[in-house]
Every structure is written in structure tokens, then in C-alpha cells.
Design a protein around this motif. Structure first.
Motif, PDB file in Angstrom:
ATOM      1  N   LEU A 276      -4.629   3.464  -1.867  1.00  0.00           N
ATOM      2  CA  LEU A 276      -3.991   3.618  -0.556  1.00  0.00           C
ATOM      3  C   LEU A 276      -2.638   4.308  -0.674  1.00  0.00           C
ATOM      4  CD1 LEU A 276      -4.829   0.131   1.017  1.00  0.00           C
ATOM      5  CD2 LEU A 276      -5.839   2.340   1.621  1.00  0.00           C
TER       6      LEU A 276
ATOM      7  N   VAL B 100      -0.773  -5.541   3.074  1.00  0.00           N
ATOM      8  CA  VAL B 100      -0.907  -4.332   3.896  1.00  0.00           C
ATOM      9  C   VAL B 100      -0.087  -4.537   5.170  1.00  0.00           C
ATOM     10  CG1 VAL B 100      -3.119  -3.580   2.978  1.00  0.00           C
ATOM     11  CG2 VAL B 100      -3.081  -5.234   4.846  1.00  0.00           C
TER      12      VAL B 100
ATOM     13  N   SER C 156       0.816  -1.219   0.000  1.00  0.00           N
ATOM     14  CA  SER C 156       0.000   0.000   0.000  1.00  0.00           C
ATOM     15  C   SER C 156       0.850   1.271   0.000  1.00  0.00           C
ATOM     16  CB  SER C 156      -0.920  -0.006   1.222  1.00  0.00           C
ATOM     17  OG  SER C 156      -0.164  -0.188   2.420  1.00  0.00           O
TER      18      SER C 156
ATOM     19  N   LEU D 281      -4.936  -0.927  -3.758  1.00  0.00           N
ATOM     20  CA  LEU D 281      -3.602  -0.605  -3.242  1.00  0.00           C
ATOM     21  C   LEU D 281      -3.086   0.684  -3.867  1.00  0.00           C
ATOM     22  CD1 LEU D 281      -2.094  -4.207  -3.217  1.00  0.00           C
ATOM     23  CD2 LEU D 281      -2.703  -2.823  -1.211  1.00  0.00           C
TER      24      LEU D 281
ATOM     25  N   PRO E 275      -6.223   1.082   5.575  1.00  0.00           N
ATOM     26  CA  PRO E 275      -6.695  -0.018   4.722  1.00  0.00           C
ATOM     27  C   PRO E 275      -8.129  -0.439   5.024  1.00  0.00           C
ATOM     28  CG  PRO E 275      -4.451  -0.451   5.445  1.00  0.00           C
ATOM     29  CD  PRO E 275      -4.903   0.777   6.177  1.00  0.00           C
TER      30      PRO E 275
END
Length: 489
Positions: free
Chosen positions: A438, A286, A210, A435, A445
Motif C-alpha cells: 500500500l 489503515v 500504509s 502495508l 486498502p
């Protein structure tokens, strides 16, 4: 409105999906790929073929949604895990990539296990021929000139990152599948690298999936009319990316992936290695999460193979087989067309139909294929239970998840409820797009990686669960009986 792009470099296709702020799909592209098998146990692809397919996919997205594509803020990458992409000092591939379902390094994997038994716990799994590390030992032994010329070892999706950004980077979840990553420390293992004749200099830089890994090169942005500040996220191996797409980032979240290969995946809050059970314990995409996974080399690919063999359309075969279905098939199918990983770690295993009679017809064969794949997941479930992770339910993702009939078979074979999700066939590419978001927004997340809507929950049928029990045992017995024969071919 901001948009995000997810690209999945699969084995059978490159898939790309463009999503908006509401996580709705704006456009999708799917470009097929071919696998080369020049020798028994070998499986290879040309990295340039991936890059050409990615370019074609982006061209298709631009044709569908040029305005949305021009507004993307981030790109996320997903891809088939374990593949060895070997670059020279100029950043060019030295040979075709050796793929996850390549079994040539079986001997080298066994040697690593014998010489370095202490490493399997830190690496999260015993060394197997599908992983990247044994491939490099094989290369040093059989193609020493190429081994000496290797400057960087990359994974499939990370070659696309290199083309897009010029950066040599990988993420934790994909690095986890190399057998070079210390899973608890989320860092390269100097001991594992030394065991294969390599150093950290040969490895890409590590980031979380991420996190940003670089920005799109100006010439790439210009080609597709993109912004000049597009962030490329760390991304994920396909299994972890599929989990992100499904919102499976919390402890105990479980799903089955029915793509070319298959995975039974459970997220964990802690690193919980169980190498003796042939379970993969890897870093998630993550931060602060890991997962346990049973990995099967043959899943929906078996159904595609059967349809090709019968020269029939898959959907038609499924409809006919469902209409004829009454109980477990009298025919057993071992689905090991490309060998098997969990639970057998056997690259020599092969596909088998057993119990054929003059009355056997096409629907019997197709039902046996569907059940054989499900039986291999029963083995996977057993392995996870041995590793201390019981399965109480499972979501379904991947192309095979489109079949409600197959989901019913899974529910009865595994004796757990199966959840079908809206849009679950988007899989890893959608997770990669999450992702990307993020990496751009730095959101938590949990705020982005939410589960999709449940289309239906398929409960086991107690009558069929009971009938499938003996068939699962017969399936296991058949493999045990044939195992010595597989090594003689």
C-alpha cells in the motif's frame, strides 16, 4: 513482477515473509529470540538481538529466493507492542528494552490512573504496566540517570526501521499502545507526555501504517542486493498487522490471535473507548479505522510451556489429548504465567492447576491448558460485550490456529462459530507485507487487504456449550479466590 517484504519483530521470534504481486508467499524465515527475566515481574530483550535476527532472516530469504528478494519494492514492519526502546543522543540503546509483558511499573500505572483519570478516555484504555508510558515513570524513579539521557523513545519494530532507514518514525497503531497517543486525533497527547515527564521531542514522527516512512539506506540495500528505492512503510503493531493480514479492516470484522500473547480484536469505524471494561480502543493500521481489543498476556505460550515441562512434542500432545477428549476437563488451569491484562490488570497473577487427583495424566493437563486459555478469552468476550461490541463469530490466526482441536474448544467455550483460514499462521508478517504494498502503490486498502480463503467453519456443539458454562464460572471463581494470594509471593 514486484515483491514485498514483511518483517515481524515478535517476542519469541523474528518472522519474515516475501510475497509477490498475487500475494503468494515466495519465501519465509523464522529466527528465534530469547527473553531475559532478571527480576520478578521483569521481561527484557536486547534491541541488538532483534537487529541480528532480522539480518539472519534476510540472509535466509536471500538463500531461498535471491531474485525475488532483489526485486522488492517495499518493506513493511510489524512488532510486539508497548516495548520501551530508549535511545541516547547517538541513537544507541541505553539499556535492554522493557517489554509488553513486564509488570514492574504496576505502581506507576496506578499512579497515572489516579492522578490523570481524564486521560484514559482519550488514550483509549486505562494505564497498565505493559504500556510504554508507565515504564518511563518507573525509569525516572528507579534509573534516573538513564531517564535523563533518553533522547528518543521507540517501539520494537521502529528500532528496526531506524537501522534500515535512519528515520525515527512510528505508525498510529503501535503508537496507540504507548498511552501517549490521542486516539481520536491520531496525534501525540501533550498532556499524557507531560504526565510522564516527556515532550514531543522524545517521540518518533507519526505516519499511517500504509504510508511511506522512509527509504532503505544505500548500505543496507547493498548488503542484500536490493534496489536503491525500496520504500519502508509505517507498518503496524502486531495486533493491527495481524488484522491487515486477515483482511479485518471493516466495521465488525473480528478475530482471535493465538500467539505468545492473545488478542480478541474487533475493527470499528469510529473511536469507541471503554476504559472501564479494560478494553483497548486503538487506532488501526489503515486511515480512518480503529479497533477494540481485549489483550491477554498468555496464549499459545502456555501450551509451549506445558510441552517443555512434560518434555514432549506439542503436536504429539495435541493428538493424544484430542483422542482422549470427551468433555470438559476435571482440572482447571489459570493461564496467568506472566500476569494478566484483560480483564484483571494484574501483573501478580500466576498460573495454577486446580483439581489434580491420582488419576490425572498428561492429556488432562494439556486439555486443561487449552481450556484455560479459551476461558480467558471468554472473559475477553464478556469485556467486549460490556463495551458494547457483541461477538457473533471470530476468525483465528497465529501459531495456535493450526490446531483444529483447539479451535473446537474455542467454539464451544465462546459459543460462536470459529473460522480457520488458509495461511492464517503467517499472521503479522503477512499484514506488514500488505502495508508495504500500500505504501508503494497507494492502492485502496480494501483492494489489497482481502480475507484469505476459509478452510473451515467450526460451529459450537450445543451439548458441550452447556457443559462448559459451569466450568467457565468455576474458572472465574478460582481466580477471585486466589487473587489475594498472588500478591503475597
Amino acid at each position: 513482477m514486484a515483491h514485498y517484504l514483511g518483517i515481524d519483530v515478535g517476542t519469541s521470534a523474528v518472522k519474515a515473509i516475501l510475497v509477490d504481486d498475487a500475494q503468494a508467499a515466495v519465501a519465509e524465515a523464522d529466527v528465534p529470540l530469547n527473553v531475559s527475566r532478571p527480576h520478578d515481574l521483569w521481561s527484557e530483550q536486547d534491541p541488538e538481538a532483534w537487529w541480528e535476527a532480522v539480518q539472519t532472516a534476510l540472509d535466509q530469504l536471500r538463500a531461498q529466493a535471491a531474485t525475488a528478494l532483489s526485486d522488492i519494492r517495499g518493506i513493511g514492519l510489524s512488532g510486539q507492542m508497548h516495548g520501551a526502546v530508549l535511545l541516547d543522543e547517538h541513537g544507541h540503546p541505553l539499556r535492554p528494552a522493557i517489554l509488553w509483558n513486564d509488570g514492574r511499573s504496576f505502581r506507576e500505572a496506578q499512579e497515572l490512573a489516579d492522578k490523570h483519570p481524564e486521560l484514559s478516555h482519550a488514550m483509549g484504555v486505562i494505564p497498565m504496566p505493559g504500556f510504554t508510558a508507565p515504564k518511563l515513570v518507573w525509569l525516572a524513579r528507579h534509573e534516573p540517570d538513564i531517564f535523563r539521557a533518553v533522547r528518543k523513545v521507540m517501539l520494537p519494530k521502529d528500532y528496526i526501521r531506524f537501522k534500515l532507514t535512519g528515520e525515527t518514525v512510528t505508525d498510529m497503531s503501535d503508537a496507540a499502545g504507548t498511552w501517549w497517543l490521542d486516539e481520536a486525533k491520531r496525534d501525540w497527547s501533550d498532556a499524557a507526555l507531560a504526565a510522564t515527564g516527556l515532550t514531543r521531542d522524545h517521540m518518533p514522527r507519526l505516519v499511517e501504517g500504509s504510508q511511506p516512512s522512509g527509504t532503505l539506506r544505500a548500505d543496507m540495500a547493498g548488503r542484500w542486493g536490493l534496489r536503491n528505492d525500496v520504500v519502508v512503510a509505517g507498518g503496524a503493531g502486531d495486533a493491527a498487522a495481524g488484522a491487515v493480514g486477515l483482511g479485518a479492516i471493516e466495521d465488525g470484522s473480528a478475530f482471535i490471535s493465538l500467539g505468545t500473547s492473545g488478542q480478541l480484536f474487533v475493527t470499528t469505524r469510529d473511536f469507541s473507548p471503554a476504559p472501564e471494561a479494560v478494553v483497548h480502543s486503538f487506532c488501526h493500521a489503515v486511515p480512518g479505522r480503529w479497533f477494540q481489543m481485549a489483550a491477554m498476556l498468555n496464549a499459545a505460550s502456555c501450551l509451549a510451556w506445558g510441552a517443555h515441562l512434560l518434555k514432549r512434542d506439542i503436536d504429539e500432545l495435541l493428538r493424544e489429548t484430542e483422542a482422549a477428549y470427551r468433555k470438559p476437563s476435571a482440572v482447571l488451569f489459570l493461564p496467568y504465567l506472566a500476569g494478566e491484562r484483560t480483564p484483571h490488570n494484574d501483573p501478580y497473577a500466576r498460573g495454577v492447576f486446580f483439581g489434580l487427583s491420582p488419576q490425572t495424566d498428561q492429556t488432562d493437563l494439556v486439555q486443561a491448558i487449552l481450556e484455560g486459555v479459551a476461558f480467558s478469552f471468554a472473559d475477553a468476550k464478556q469485556c467486549l460485550e460490556q463495551a458494547g461490541t457483541p461477538l457473533t463469530y471470530a476468525g483465528m490466526i497465529g501459531g495456535g490456529s493450526r490446531s483444529v482441536f483447539w479451535a473446537r474448544i474455542f467454539a464451544n467455550v465462546l459459543n460462536v462459530p470459529m473460522l480457520r483460514y488458509r495461511g492464517s499462521d503467517k499472521g503479522p508478517a503477512f499484514g506488514a507485507a500488505r502495508l508495504a504494498r500500500l505504501a508503494v502503490t497507494a492502492e485502496m486498502p480494501e483492494a489489497v487487504c482481502t480475507p484469505p480463503d476459509i478452510l473451515e467453519t467450526i460451529e459450537p456443539d450445543s451439548r458441550l456449550v452447556e457443559l462448559y458454562g459451569p466450568r467457565i464460572e468455576a474458572f472465574r471463581s478460582l481466580y477471585r479466590a486466589l487473587k489475594p494470594e498472588f500478591t503475597r509471593h
